[in-house]
Design an enzyme around this catalytic site. Structure first.
Site, mmCIF file in Angstrom:
data_model
loop_
_atom_site.group_PDB
_atom_site.id
_atom_site.type_symbol
_atom_site.label_atom_id
_atom_site.label_comp_id
_atom_site.label_asym_id
_atom_site.label_seq_id
_atom_site.Cartn_x
_atom_site.Cartn_y
_atom_site.Cartn_z
ATOM 1 N N GLY A 1 0.850 -1.301 -0.007
ATOM 2 C CA GLY A 1 -0.136 0.004 0.078
ATOM 3 C C GLY A 1 0.741 1.287 -0.117
ATOM 4 O O GLY A 1 0.096 2.458 -0.177
ATOM 5 N N GLY B 1 3.624 -3.792 -3.810
ATOM 6 C CA GLY B 1 3.480 -4.085 -5.025
ATOM 7 C C GLY B 1 4.053 -2.795 -5.722
ATOM 8 O O GLY B 1 5.230 -2.577 -6.359
ATOM 9 N N CYS C 1 -13.011 2.367 -29.182
ATOM 10 C CA CYS C 1 -14.349 3.213 -29.365
ATOM 11 C C CYS C 1 -14.917 3.196 -28.039
ATOM 12 O O CYS C 1 -15.924 2.581 -27.771
ATOM 13 C CB CYS C 1 -15.083 2.310 -30.327
HETATM 14 N N1 LLP Z 1 -1.354 -7.254 -0.577
HETATM 15 C C1 LLP Z 1 -2.812 -7.304 -0.904
HETATM 16 C C2 LLP Z 1 -3.550 -8.113 -0.117
HETATM 17 C C3 LLP Z 1 -3.258 -6.500 -1.852
HETATM 18 O O1 LLP Z 1 -4.644 -6.602 -2.469
HETATM 19 C C4 LLP Z 1 -2.277 -5.584 -2.550
HETATM 20 C C5 LLP Z 1 -3.066 -4.800 -3.790
HETATM 21 C C6 LLP Z 1 -0.951 -5.427 -2.262
HETATM 22 C C7 LLP Z 1 -0.605 -6.117 -1.261
HETATM 23 C C8 LLP Z 1 -0.222 -4.650 -3.110
HETATM 24 O O2 LLP Z 1 -0.508 -2.959 -2.689
HETATM 25 P P1 LLP Z 1 0.529 -1.951 -3.248
HETATM 26 O O3 LLP Z 1 1.924 -2.243 -2.630
HETATM 27 O O4 LLP Z 1 0.826 -2.262 -4.626
HETATM 28 O O5 LLP Z 1 -0.265 -0.668 -3.080
HETATM 29 N N2 LLP Z 1 -4.978 -1.589 -9.692
HETATM 30 C C9 LLP Z 1 -4.812 -0.679 -8.609
HETATM 31 C C10 LLP Z 1 -4.314 -1.020 -7.470
HETATM 32 C C11 LLP Z 1 -4.840 -2.424 -6.742
HETATM 33 C C12 LLP Z 1 -4.356 -2.753 -5.672
HETATM 34 C C13 LLP Z 1 -4.995 -4.308 -5.117
HETATM 35 N N3 LLP Z 1 -4.506 -4.628 -4.068
HETATM 36 C C14 LLP Z 1 -4.137 0.672 -9.258
HETATM 37 O O6 LLP Z 1 -3.744 0.497 -10.360
HETATM 38 O O7 LLP Z 1 -4.082 1.755 -8.725
#
Ligand code: LLP
Length: 418
Positions: free
Chosen positions: A239, A275, A343
């Site tokens: 996050g 992530g 489109c």
């Molecule tokens: N752990 C869990 C359980 C998660 O659901 C997620 C992301 C992460 C870790 C990694 O989070 P990060 O460090 O990447 O923030 N597609 C969206 C983001 C969706 C995130 C979903 N879960 C976007 O493009 O902003």
């Protein structure tokens, strides 16, 4: 974004001009910097230092095999959310004992496969899932390590679609019920309770919601210890936000440092699931201007990348920086909406950008390393873009551009009609 820099008018990634890459591989294409990915991972690993724990890259952000391979080689763990992700990470050389399995809808098959390969832990999201894991583990006679994903009910102050830690979200077990659910888990067969986890959302810039969540989790850990349930690790999820525009990304050293201090004398291993902050700013989507369509109300630049390549602007109103690969000195600067060939009115990559461009110019949509390619689709029967890894002054094709044959693979004409 330091790996992207301008040299003699040309935007470079590490030691290569992006125009050279676009010439070689065509557009649209994704490019990533190996150095940027490694540096982002190191920031987490260094901040954790000697404190026991794991940095489990949330591979949903970018699951290209070569990227997983680079991170596995550095000793990263992985956070997976499907059987497909499990197979990918094993293919790329990830070690099962460094894999944690998150997600609200694990199937029996996925649970069994994860048990058989020997993953580190299941992050369990509901009581029903707890029962399922217990049943599958007991049948297979392989005990399952589990952690309960607790929903701490904190507001992460992020986009509603990527906020996950509020009580109205589908994720995790309400913190008020967590103690009882742990006690129940304790009575089930085939389970080893080893952790507690949460993940409150994504692209979080202010770390105070993480600290609030941590405080709530520590109360739970202490209550459980008193009841004889000893938690070994605490997983704060992912996050951490990145800089897309002017926002100041949190300092990882400070973030993890303050968590370690809050643990006090508790002997808890720490797990993180980053992530976006590992890969987000390592990558760009390169695209070429096909047509300019200036108008009375709006100027449109139609480019060869579209919402099927990067859906973030359409889906989350995401703002990503756009840079010309070479500065065009012959053109006057105008305000453009950068749109794709699909489109749909929602098909745009950027709006109201001041740019001096003409047809044939190329642009880089920065901060595209996370949730870019992985969310791409074949909508409008467009083949997905290739992915290229830049390492110093070398480039490697790490995923080929999809062909028409790829697009129709697995489809069947009706025999009776032909
Ligand atoms: N752990 C869990 C359980 C998660 O659901 C997620 C992301 C992460 C870790 C990694 O989070 P990060 O460090 O990447 O923030 N597609 C969206 C983001 C969706 C995130 C979903 N879960 C976007 O493009 O902003």
């Amino acid at each position: 974004m330091q790996d992207f820099h301008r040299q003699d008018n040309e935007l470079h990634l590490e030691g290569l001009a992006l125009n050279t890459i676009a010439d070689q591989y065509g557009t649209p294409c994704y490019v990533y910097s190996r150095a940027a990915i490694e540096r982002a991972y190191d920031a987490y690993a260094d901040a954790l230092g000697n404190h026991p724990g794991k940095i489990c890259y949330a591979m949903k952000a970018n699951s290209n095999l070569a990227i997983l391979q680079i991170l596995a080689k550095k000793g990263a763990g992985f956070d997976i959310v499907s059987g497909g992700e499990l197979e990918r990470v094993l293919t790329a050389g990830g070690k099962p004992e460094n894999i944690i399995f998150s997600g609200v809808g694990k199937t029996d098959e996925e649970i069994l496969r994860a048990l058989e390969v020997g993953i580190a832990c299941f992050n369990v999201e509901s009581e029903a899932e707890l029962e399922a894991i217990s049943r599958v583990a007991t049948q297979a006679k392989i005990p399952a390590n589990i952690s309960l994903r607790v929903n701490p009910d904190v507001d992460a102050n992020t986009h509603p679609y990527i906020s996950t830690g509020l009580k109205e979200n589908k994720f995790g077990v309400d913190i008020k019920r967590a103690f009882d659910v742990y006690q129940h888990a304790h009575t089930l067969n085939g389970l080893n309770i080893i952790g507690v986890d949460c993940h409150i959302g994504s692209q979080i810039i202010d770390t105070s919601p993480f600290m609030d969540a941590l405080d709530r989790l520590l109360v739970l850990v202490d209550d459980l210890a008193e009841a004889g349930i000893h938690i070994r690790h605490l997983d704060l999820g992912g996050g951490i936000g990145i800089q897309y525009r002017e926002e100041q990304a949190p300092d990882i050293q400070q973030y993890i440092g303050s968590i370690i201090r809050k643990l006090g004398s508790r002997k808890l291993e720490l797990v993180f699931e980053p992530g976006r902050s590992i890969v987000g700013n390592s990558g760009a989507l390169l695209t070429e201007v096909l047509y300019l369509k200036p108008g009375e109300h709006k100027n449109f630049a139609i480019v060869d990348a579209a919402m099927n390549d990067n859906i973030r602007p359409s889906l989350y109103q995401a703002w990503q920086k756009l840079e010309p690969l070479a500065i065009n000195q012959a053109q006057e600067s105008l305000t453009w909406d950068i749109v794709g060939p699909i489109c749909e009115t929602g098909d745009f990559l950027a709006k109201d950008r001041e740019l001096a461009i003409q047809s044939g110019d190329r642009l880089a949509l920065l901060s595209s390393g996370a949730y870019g390619f992985v969310m791409s689709s074949n909508y409008n029967s467009r083949g997905r873009a290739p992915e290229i890894l830049v390492d110093g002054d070398k480039s490697h094709l790490i995923r080929e551009r999809e062909t028409f044959a790829d697009l129709i693979r697995g489809e069947h004409l009706l025999e009776s009609e032909s």
